[in-house]
Design a protein around this motif. Structure first.
Motif, PDB file in Angstrom:
ATOM      1  N   ALA A   1       0.853  -1.178   0.000  1.00  0.00           N
ATOM      2  CA  ALA A   1       0.000   0.000   0.000  1.00  0.00           C
ATOM      3  C   ALA A   1       0.892   1.232   0.000  1.00  0.00           C
ATOM      4  N   LEU A   2       0.390   2.312  -0.571  1.00  0.00           N
ATOM      5  CA  LEU A   2       1.185   3.522  -0.691  1.00  0.00           C
ATOM      6  C   LEU A   2       1.229   4.345   0.589  1.00  0.00           C
ATOM      7  N   ASP A   3       0.140   4.377   1.337  1.00  0.00           N
ATOM      8  CA  ASP A   3       0.077   5.318   2.453  1.00  0.00           C
ATOM      9  C   ASP A   3      -0.105   4.677   3.823  1.00  0.00           C
ATOM     10  N   GLU A   4       0.218   3.394   3.931  1.00  0.00           N
ATOM     11  CA  GLU A   4       0.157   2.743   5.241  1.00  0.00           C
ATOM     12  C   GLU A   4       1.165   1.611   5.314  1.00  0.00           C
ATOM     13  N   GLY A   5       1.591   1.305   6.520  1.00  0.00           N
ATOM     14  CA  GLY A   5       2.504   0.192   6.735  1.00  0.00           C
ATOM     15  C   GLY A   5       3.958   0.603   6.685  1.00  0.00           C
ATOM     16  N   ASN A   6       4.799  -0.402   6.685  1.00  0.00           N
ATOM     17  CA  ASN A   6       6.251  -0.239   6.668  1.00  0.00           C
ATOM     18  C   ASN A   6       6.858  -1.282   5.754  1.00  0.00           C
ATOM     19  N   ASP A   7       7.861  -0.867   5.023  1.00  0.00           N
ATOM     20  CA  ASP A   7       8.605  -1.786   4.171  1.00  0.00           C
ATOM     21  C   ASP A   7      10.015  -1.922   4.733  1.00  0.00           C
ATOM     22  N   LEU A   8      10.587  -3.112   4.587  1.00  0.00           N
ATOM     23  CA  LEU A   8      11.938  -3.373   5.076  1.00  0.00           C
ATOM     24  C   LEU A   8      12.783  -3.983   3.966  1.00  0.00           C
ATOM     25  N   VAL A   9      14.021  -3.572   3.893  1.00  0.00           N
ATOM     26  CA  VAL A   9      14.991  -4.091   2.937  1.00  0.00           C
ATOM     27  C   VAL A   9      16.218  -4.518   3.736  1.00  0.00           C
ATOM     28  N   ILE A  10      16.618  -5.771   3.594  1.00  0.00           N
ATOM     29  CA  ILE A  10      17.769  -6.320   4.305  1.00  0.00           C
ATOM     30  C   ILE A  10      18.826  -6.711   3.276  1.00  0.00           C
ATOM     31  N   GLU A  11      20.011  -6.134   3.401  1.00  0.00           N
ATOM     32  CA  GLU A  11      21.136  -6.485   2.535  1.00  0.00           C
ATOM     33  C   GLU A  11      22.129  -7.312   3.336  1.00  0.00           C
ATOM     34  N   GLY A  12      22.659  -8.355   2.720  1.00  0.00           N
ATOM     35  CA  GLY A  12      23.639  -9.171   3.416  1.00  0.00           C
ATOM     36  C   GLY A  12      24.143 -10.305   2.556  1.00  0.00           C
ATOM     37  N   THR A  13      24.852 -11.195   3.191  1.00  0.00           N
ATOM     38  CA  THR A  13      25.431 -12.365   2.539  1.00  0.00           C
ATOM     39  C   THR A  13      24.688 -13.604   3.000  1.00  0.00           C
ATOM     40  N   ALA A  14      24.265 -14.439   2.062  1.00  0.00           N
ATOM     41  CA  ALA A  14      23.574 -15.686   2.384  1.00  0.00           C
ATOM     42  C   ALA A  14      24.613 -16.756   2.694  1.00  0.00           C
ATOM     43  N   ALA A  15      24.613 -17.215   3.933  1.00  0.00           N
ATOM     44  CA  ALA A  15      25.555 -18.246   4.371  1.00  0.00           C
ATOM     45  C   ALA A  15      24.788 -19.542   4.612  1.00  0.00           C
ATOM     46  N   ARG A  16      25.295 -20.619   4.082  1.00  0.00           N
ATOM     47  CA  ARG A  16      24.647 -21.923   4.240  1.00  0.00           C
ATOM     48  C   ARG A  16      24.690 -22.360   5.694  1.00  0.00           C
ATOM     49  N   VAL A  17      23.565 -22.880   6.180  1.00  0.00           N
ATOM     50  CA  VAL A  17      23.471 -23.448   7.529  1.00  0.00           C
ATOM     51  C   VAL A  17      23.378 -24.959   7.369  1.00  0.00           C
ATOM     52  N   SER A  18      24.318 -25.684   7.989  1.00  0.00           N
ATOM     53  CA  SER A  18      24.278 -27.143   7.893  1.00  0.00           C
ATOM     54  C   SER A  18      24.418 -27.832   9.245  1.00  0.00           C
ATOM     55  N   ASP A  19      24.679 -27.065  10.291  1.00  0.00           N
ATOM     56  CA  ASP A  19      24.769 -27.618  11.633  1.00  0.00           C
ATOM     57  C   ASP A  19      23.397 -28.150  12.048  1.00  0.00           C
ATOM     58  N   GLU A  20      23.324 -29.424  12.394  1.00  0.00           N
ATOM     59  CA  GLU A  20      22.022 -30.053  12.625  1.00  0.00           C
ATOM     60  C   GLU A  20      21.305 -29.525  13.860  1.00  0.00           C
ATOM     61  N   THR A  21      22.036 -29.101  14.872  1.00  0.00           N
ATOM     62  CA  THR A  21      21.381 -28.504  16.045  1.00  0.00           C
ATOM     63  C   THR A  21      20.705 -27.199  15.658  1.00  0.00           C
ATOM     64  N   ARG A  22      21.408 -26.362  14.912  1.00  0.00           N
ATOM     65  CA  ARG A  22      20.817 -25.102  14.436  1.00  0.00           C
ATOM     66  C   ARG A  22      19.655 -25.372  13.494  1.00  0.00           C
ATOM     67  N   LEU A  23      19.800 -26.365  12.621  1.00  0.00           N
ATOM     68  CA  LEU A  23      18.717 -26.681  11.688  1.00  0.00           C
ATOM     69  C   LEU A  23      17.459 -27.147  12.419  1.00  0.00           C
ATOM     70  N   ARG A  24      17.622 -27.925  13.477  1.00  0.00           N
ATOM     71  CA  ARG A  24      16.450 -28.363  14.244  1.00  0.00           C
ATOM     72  C   ARG A  24      15.736 -27.165  14.879  1.00  0.00           C
ATOM     73  N   ALA A  25      16.505 -26.216  15.406  1.00  0.00           N
ATOM     74  CA  ALA A  25      15.902 -25.006  15.978  1.00  0.00           C
ATOM     75  C   ALA A  25      15.168 -24.213  14.890  1.00  0.00           C
ATOM     76  N   LEU A  26      15.744 -24.151  13.704  1.00  0.00           N
ATOM     77  CA  LEU A  26      15.091 -23.445  12.603  1.00  0.00           C
ATOM     78  C   LEU A  26      13.846 -24.184  12.126  1.00  0.00           C
ATOM     79  N   ALA A  27      13.904 -25.505  12.080  1.00  0.00           N
ATOM     80  CA  ALA A  27      12.715 -26.284  11.703  1.00  0.00           C
ATOM     81  C   ALA A  27      11.575 -25.996  12.676  1.00  0.00           C
ATOM     82  N   ASP A  28      11.885 -25.930  13.963  1.00  0.00           N
ATOM     83  CA  ASP A  28      10.862 -25.577  14.962  1.00  0.00           C
ATOM     84  C   ASP A  28      10.335 -24.173  14.723  1.00  0.00           C
ATOM     85  N   ALA A  29      11.217 -23.252  14.361  1.00  0.00           N
ATOM     86  CA  ALA A  29      10.799 -21.866  14.108  1.00  0.00           C
ATOM     87  C   ALA A  29       9.846 -21.783  12.913  1.00  0.00           C
TER      88      ALA A  29
END
Length: 170
Positions: free
Chosen positions: A90-118
């Motif tokens: 919408a033009l006159d309401e809300g907020n827009d966000l732009v995130i710039e960064g580097t995409a890093a692969r996640v392969s640690d299974e403990t972190r992946l399980r936490a992300l799966a829950d998320a």
């Protein structure tokens, strides 16, 4: 370790005189709540590629997943620089966000399980993933998981109009 308090600056060129810089914690809450994001990557020959996807904010970064043979994954093999955007259509309401960064692969299974829950917590049981061999596994196959920790972020408020820049430094 993610920086929690970035350098915050309101850009007066694009901001109403009544506007104030937005606090990063407000942006994080919007990132947590946003359902759809647009991921921009660069194809090997330099052309842009943009696609909608779902993502979760966890431990100071945005996380998304994709099949290894999908265009975005192929693009990330050569160039990990990305932009993720979300906001209100919408033009006159809300907020827009732009995130710039580097995409890093996640392969640690403990972190992946936490992300799966998320993913389940945010999107429901249809987005249930098992974790195996450093990847998400679901009925459609396997998916690589990527983390984007913000390097620079922009917030665009629409009432009043404003542009806030958050710069993350080491």
């Amino acid at each position: 370790m993610p920086v929690t308090q970035p350098l915050t600056k309101l850009d007066p060129r694009y901001s109403d005189e009544k506007a104030a810089a937005a606090d990063w914690s407000q942006a994080v809450e919007r990132l947590r709540a946003a359902e759809i994001f647009w991921l921009s990557t660069v194809r090997p020959e330099g052309r842009p590629h943009v696609t909608p996807l779902i993502a979760v904010w966890h431990d100071g970064g945005l996380h998304f997943c994709t099949g290894a043979d999908e265009r975005k994954a192929k693009n990330l093999r050569d160039n990990q620089e990305v932009v993720l955007t979300t906001g209100a259509n919408a033009l006159d309401e809300g907020n827009d966000l732009v995130i710039e960064g580097t995409a890093a692969r996640v392969s640690d299974e403990t972190r992946l399980r936490a992300l799966a829950d998320a993913y389940v917590d945010k999107y429901g049981a249809d987005w249930t993933f098992e974790v195996r061999d450093g990847e998400f596994v679901h009925e459609g196959g396997t998916a690589l998981v990527f983390r984007v920790e913000p390097r620079t972020a922009f917030g665009f408020a629409k009432s009043p109009y404003s542009q806030t820049r958050w710069q993350f430094t080491d």
